[in-house]
Design a protein around this motif. Structure first.
Motif, PDB file in Angstrom:
ATOM      1  N   ILE A  95     -67.645  13.601 -14.303  1.00 55.41           N
ATOM      2  CA  ILE A  95     -68.789  12.742 -14.650  1.00 55.41           C
ATOM      3  C   ILE A  95     -70.086  13.289 -14.055  1.00 55.41           C
ATOM      4  O   ILE A  95     -71.111  13.348 -14.742  1.00 55.41           O
ATOM      5  N   SER A  96     -70.040  13.712 -12.809  1.00 60.05           N
ATOM      6  CA  SER A  96     -71.281  14.202 -12.184  1.00 60.05           C
ATOM      7  C   SER A  96     -71.736  15.536 -12.760  1.00 60.05           C
ATOM      8  O   SER A  96     -72.929  15.810 -12.823  1.00 60.05           O
ATOM      9  N   ASN A  97     -70.812  16.360 -13.219  1.00 52.78           N
ATOM     10  CA  ASN A  97     -71.186  17.671 -13.763  1.00 52.78           C
ATOM     11  C   ASN A  97     -71.427  17.667 -15.262  1.00 52.78           C
ATOM     12  O   ASN A  97     -72.239  18.452 -15.760  1.00 52.78           O
ATOM     13  N   PHE A  98     -70.698  16.806 -15.985  1.00 56.73           N
ATOM     14  CA  PHE A  98     -70.765  16.857 -17.445  1.00 56.73           C
ATOM     15  C   PHE A  98     -71.139  15.528 -18.096  1.00 56.73           C
ATOM     16  O   PHE A  98     -71.325  15.466 -19.301  1.00 56.73           O
ATOM     17  N   GLY A  99     -71.190  14.455 -17.319  1.00 56.71           N
ATOM     18  CA  GLY A  99     -71.635  13.167 -17.833  1.00 56.71           C
ATOM     19  C   GLY A  99     -70.625  12.393 -18.647  1.00 56.71           C
ATOM     20  O   GLY A  99     -70.917  11.285 -19.088  1.00 56.71           O
ATOM     21  N   SER A 100     -69.448  12.950 -18.858  1.00 58.73           N
ATOM     22  CA  SER A 100     -68.480  12.293 -19.725  1.00 58.73           C
ATOM     23  C   SER A 100     -67.095  12.916 -19.546  1.00 58.73           C
ATOM     24  O   SER A 100     -66.968  14.033 -19.040  1.00 58.73           O
ATOM     25  N   LEU A 101     -66.102  12.188 -19.972  1.00 57.30           N
ATOM     26  CA  LEU A 101     -64.746  12.724 -20.109  1.00 57.30           C
ATOM     27  C   LEU A 101     -64.402  12.929 -21.584  1.00 57.30           C
ATOM     28  O   LEU A 101     -63.415  13.567 -21.907  1.00 57.30           O
ATOM     29  N   GLN A 102     -65.202  12.349 -22.459  1.00 53.61           N
ATOM     30  CA  GLN A 102     -64.922  12.346 -23.888  1.00 53.61           C
ATOM     31  C   GLN A 102     -65.176  13.714 -24.512  1.00 53.61           C
ATOM     32  O   GLN A 102     -66.265  14.296 -24.379  1.00 53.61           O
ATOM     33  N   CYS A 103     -64.180  14.198 -25.200  1.00 55.01           N
ATOM     34  CA  CYS A 103     -64.225  15.521 -25.828  1.00 55.01           C
ATOM     35  C   CYS A 103     -65.486  15.722 -26.671  1.00 55.01           C
ATOM     36  O   CYS A 103     -66.188  16.709 -26.508  1.00 55.01           O
ATOM     37  N   CYS A 104     -65.772  14.807 -27.555  1.00 57.76           N
ATOM     38  CA  CYS A 104     -66.909  14.959 -28.465  1.00 57.76           C
ATOM     39  C   CYS A 104     -68.219  15.091 -27.702  1.00 57.76           C
ATOM     40  O   CYS A 104     -69.053  15.938 -28.021  1.00 57.76           O
ATOM     41  N   SER A 105     -68.401  14.269 -26.667  1.00 54.00           N
ATOM     42  CA  SER A 105     -69.619  14.356 -25.854  1.00 54.00           C
ATOM     43  C   SER A 105     -69.705  15.684 -25.136  1.00 54.00           C
ATOM     44  O   SER A 105     -70.784  16.277 -25.018  1.00 54.00           O
TER      45      SER A 105
END
Length: 141
Positions: A95-105
């Motif tokens: 979350i802190s590095n990529f903002g999401s866990l969701q593949c599409c995001s």
């Protein structure tokens, strides 16, 4: 060779999904000797469970590896405090590095020096997983 280097070997310029690359790299790096049936079980986790709407496949395989290394024989999941802590830390890392866990995001992000954002994410996930597992020597098989 580092875990992230193996992940790149299996992911960059191949047909393997992020989940398959993470699985194959972990299997080799940690000498797990997991069989083809196990690989097949994890292979479907790529591309956000094949929907792009679910969790990143590399994330799900990394979480499974945390479970493999921290769960104890004959003990229930609720006793796995080390595993819970690592999962929380790994999730916070994503979350802190990529903002999401969701593949599409995740696929819609841009990272300098990477043609495919998934390559950056899977590489970073492998580095973080290796660091986490090596920092707690009780986790290593």
């Amino acid at each position: 060779m580092k875990l992230y280097e193996l992940v790149n070997k299996y992911h960059v310029d191949t047909e393997l999904s992020c989940a398959e690359a993470m699985f194959k790299a972990c299997n080799e790096y940690y000498n797990l000797n997991l069989n083809e049936e196990t690989r097949k079980m994890f292979s479907i986790m790529g591309l956000g469970m094949q929907t792009e709407l679910s969790c990143c496949g590399a994330y799900t395989v990394a979480i499974a590896m945390i479970g493999l290394f921290t769960a104890q024989e004959g003990r229930t999941d609720c006793d796995n405090i080390i595993g819970y802590t690592m999962v929380n830390d790994f999730t916070d890392f994503y979350i802190s590095n990529f903002g999401s866990l969701q593949c599409c995001s995740l696929q819609n992000q841009n990272f300098e020096g990477y043609d495919n954002p998934c390559h950056k994410i899977v590489e970073a996930a492998a580095k973080e997983l290796e660091d986490m597992l090596s920092s707690d020597s009780s986790c290593l098989v």
